[in-house]
Design a protein around this motif. Sequence first.
Motif, mmCIF file in Angstrom:
data_model
loop_
_atom_site.group_PDB
_atom_site.id
_atom_site.type_symbol
_atom_site.label_atom_id
_atom_site.label_comp_id
_atom_site.label_asym_id
_atom_site.label_seq_id
_atom_site.Cartn_x
_atom_site.Cartn_y
_atom_site.Cartn_z
ATOM 1 N N MET A 171 22.017 4.523 44.362
ATOM 2 C CA MET A 171 21.717 6.031 44.508
ATOM 3 C C MET A 171 22.133 6.805 43.105
ATOM 4 O O MET A 171 21.401 7.684 41.985
ATOM 5 C CB MET A 171 22.715 6.705 45.232
ATOM 6 C CG MET A 171 22.511 5.914 46.988
ATOM 7 S SD MET A 171 23.912 6.158 47.784
ATOM 8 C CE MET A 171 23.953 8.211 48.228
ATOM 9 N N ILE A 172 23.413 6.410 41.980
ATOM 10 C CA ILE A 172 23.083 7.333 40.679
ATOM 11 C C ILE A 172 21.496 6.705 40.413
ATOM 12 O O ILE A 172 21.180 7.738 38.745
ATOM 13 C CB ILE A 172 24.577 6.051 40.158
ATOM 14 C CG1 ILE A 172 25.740 6.283 40.825
ATOM 15 C CG2 ILE A 172 24.010 6.416 38.586
ATOM 16 C CD1 ILE A 172 26.841 5.896 40.557
ATOM 17 N N GLU A 173 20.694 5.145 40.312
ATOM 18 C CA GLU A 173 19.573 5.072 39.503
ATOM 19 C C GLU A 173 18.560 6.305 40.045
ATOM 20 O O GLU A 173 17.890 6.638 39.381
ATOM 21 C CB GLU A 173 19.096 4.150 39.936
ATOM 22 C CG GLU A 173 20.282 2.845 38.996
ATOM 23 C CD GLU A 173 19.971 1.762 39.296
ATOM 24 O OE1 GLU A 173 19.868 0.479 38.450
ATOM 25 O OE2 GLU A 173 19.260 1.400 40.545
ATOM 26 N N GLU A 174 19.079 6.557 41.055
ATOM 27 C CA GLU A 174 17.385 7.851 41.527
ATOM 28 C C GLU A 174 17.802 9.202 40.622
ATOM 29 O O GLU A 174 16.871 10.167 40.530
ATOM 30 C CB GLU A 174 17.537 7.709 42.998
ATOM 31 C CG GLU A 174 16.848 8.386 43.100
ATOM 32 C CD GLU A 174 15.127 7.778 43.181
ATOM 33 O OE1 GLU A 174 14.392 9.300 43.063
ATOM 34 O OE2 GLU A 174 14.684 7.000 42.807
ATOM 35 N N ASP A 223 17.250 12.752 36.809
ATOM 36 C CA ASP A 223 17.948 14.274 36.960
ATOM 37 C C ASP A 223 18.808 14.724 37.063
ATOM 38 O O ASP A 223 18.997 15.454 38.348
ATOM 39 C CB ASP A 223 16.372 15.346 37.329
ATOM 40 C CG ASP A 223 16.041 17.058 36.883
ATOM 41 O OD1 ASP A 223 17.562 17.292 36.440
ATOM 42 O OD2 ASP A 223 15.390 17.469 37.180
ATOM 43 N N PRO A 224 19.591 14.500 36.736
ATOM 44 C CA PRO A 224 21.113 15.043 37.330
ATOM 45 C C PRO A 224 21.719 16.100 37.785
ATOM 46 O O PRO A 224 22.053 15.794 39.119
ATOM 47 C CB PRO A 224 21.986 14.717 36.551
ATOM 48 C CG PRO A 224 21.527 13.464 35.352
ATOM 49 C CD PRO A 224 19.767 13.369 35.161
ATOM 50 N N GLU A 225 21.535 17.534 37.486
ATOM 51 C CA GLU A 225 21.318 18.806 37.880
ATOM 52 C C GLU A 225 20.784 19.362 38.859
ATOM 53 O O GLU A 225 20.871 20.475 39.383
ATOM 54 C CB GLU A 225 21.844 19.598 36.292
ATOM 55 C CG GLU A 225 22.774 19.107 34.970
ATOM 56 C CD GLU A 225 22.559 20.281 34.283
ATOM 57 O OE1 GLU A 225 22.164 20.708 34.726
ATOM 58 O OE2 GLU A 225 23.920 19.651 33.572
ATOM 59 N N HIS A 226 19.587 18.606 38.402
ATOM 60 C CA HIS A 226 18.749 19.180 39.574
ATOM 61 C C HIS A 226 18.054 17.965 40.869
ATOM 62 O O HIS A 226 17.192 18.308 41.990
ATOM 63 C CB HIS A 226 17.334 19.380 39.313
ATOM 64 C CG HIS A 226 17.348 20.607 38.186
ATOM 65 N ND1 HIS A 226 17.723 20.404 36.549
ATOM 66 C CD2 HIS A 226 18.317 21.831 38.192
ATOM 67 C CE1 HIS A 226 18.572 20.942 35.920
ATOM 68 N NE2 HIS A 226 18.215 22.636 36.584
ATOM 69 N N ASN A 249 16.279 19.071 44.634
ATOM 70 C CA ASN A 249 15.363 18.315 45.240
ATOM 71 C C ASN A 249 16.242 16.674 45.860
ATOM 72 O O ASN A 249 16.799 16.350 45.196
ATOM 73 C CB ASN A 249 14.352 17.830 43.998
ATOM 74 C CG ASN A 249 13.619 16.417 44.866
ATOM 75 O OD1 ASN A 249 13.339 16.433 46.216
ATOM 76 N ND2 ASN A 249 12.763 16.035 44.165
ATOM 77 N N ILE A 250 15.547 16.834 47.197
ATOM 78 C CA ILE A 250 17.696 15.658 47.802
ATOM 79 C C ILE A 250 16.307 14.666 48.402
ATOM 80 O O ILE A 250 14.457 14.609 48.673
ATOM 81 C CB ILE A 250 17.037 16.209 49.387
ATOM 82 C CG1 ILE A 250 18.452 18.018 49.592
ATOM 83 C CG2 ILE A 250 18.404 15.459 50.167
ATOM 84 C CD1 ILE A 250 18.650 18.417 50.728
ATOM 85 N N LYS A 251 16.580 13.103 47.650
ATOM 86 C CA LYS A 251 16.038 12.334 47.082
ATOM 87 C C LYS A 251 16.462 11.347 48.150
ATOM 88 O O LYS A 251 18.114 11.017 48.299
ATOM 89 C CB LYS A 251 15.244 11.682 46.078
ATOM 90 C CG LYS A 251 14.693 12.453 44.917
ATOM 91 C CD LYS A 251 13.863 12.035 44.246
ATOM 92 C CE LYS A 251 12.865 12.737 43.868
ATOM 93 N NZ LYS A 251 12.329 11.756 42.660
ATOM 94 N N GLU A 252 15.854 11.026 48.758
ATOM 95 C CA GLU A 252 17.181 9.293 49.971
ATOM 96 C C GLU A 252 16.368 7.872 49.727
ATOM 97 O O GLU A 252 14.947 8.267 49.115
ATOM 98 C CB GLU A 252 16.301 9.499 51.795
ATOM 99 C CG GLU A 252 16.518 10.701 52.467
ATOM 100 C CD GLU A 252 16.545 10.989 53.324
ATOM 101 O OE1 GLU A 252 17.242 10.616 54.392
ATOM 102 O OE2 GLU A 252 14.532 11.167 54.093
#
Length: 245
Positions: free
Chosen positions: A103-106, A110-113, A205-208
Amino acid sequence: MRTLSIVIPAYNEEASIGALLEKIDQVELQSIGVNKEVIVVDDCSSDRTGEIVKQHKNVSYYLQPENHGKGSAVKRGISASTGDWVLVQDADLEYEPNDYIPMIEEANHDPEHISIYGSRLLGQIVFSPEGKRIKSKHKDQKFVNWLANRLLTVFAFMLFGKWITDTLTAYKLYPGKLVRSYNIVTSGFETDHELTAFLIRSNINIKEVPIHYYPRSVEDGKKIKTTDFFIALITFLRFRFRRLS
């Protein structure tokens, strides 16, 4: 180094909270340039939850004066956090803390967005040799719970135009500065859906990513009820049109 704030709302979780904190302590994040900040918010438990938490070093412990619900505990934990990211971790053992790493690697892109959701459904997908999907549900997960999640996915897509395979996941990683700036209104399980609506409407941006999942039963302490499904529907609808605060 960046910091991951792990917020753990807990209510009468003496059977699992100690083992969970030990598992979290064993997760090695420094190799990917991340420190851990662990925050437990005890929602006025009547068992030994608080006593057990206090035995663990490097864990910040907050006791709610009254039982106000998971969302209220999450809100307090977020306000106490200082990390670049905030991840809400249920106090049971349904989830695998080592999944913090993918999850962190993903999120690092773009940590803030970017917000990362750990998808139990993606973690369960199995394909046949012919390429056909033959599994997307854990064998121990109740069908009604699986179906409710599928229905919420469709409902959220209709409202927001965003396809999220696992809206009910308890592993959601939020940009810390952003989530601390938001005034959470709800106080129960529906806070998850309030925050999802906030993220989408804030153009985050929500990524799974796929995660591991070990379902527990009501007998084992699972607290979510059938009525929470209908509350989730109402919450999505409510925060689709409510002005952002």
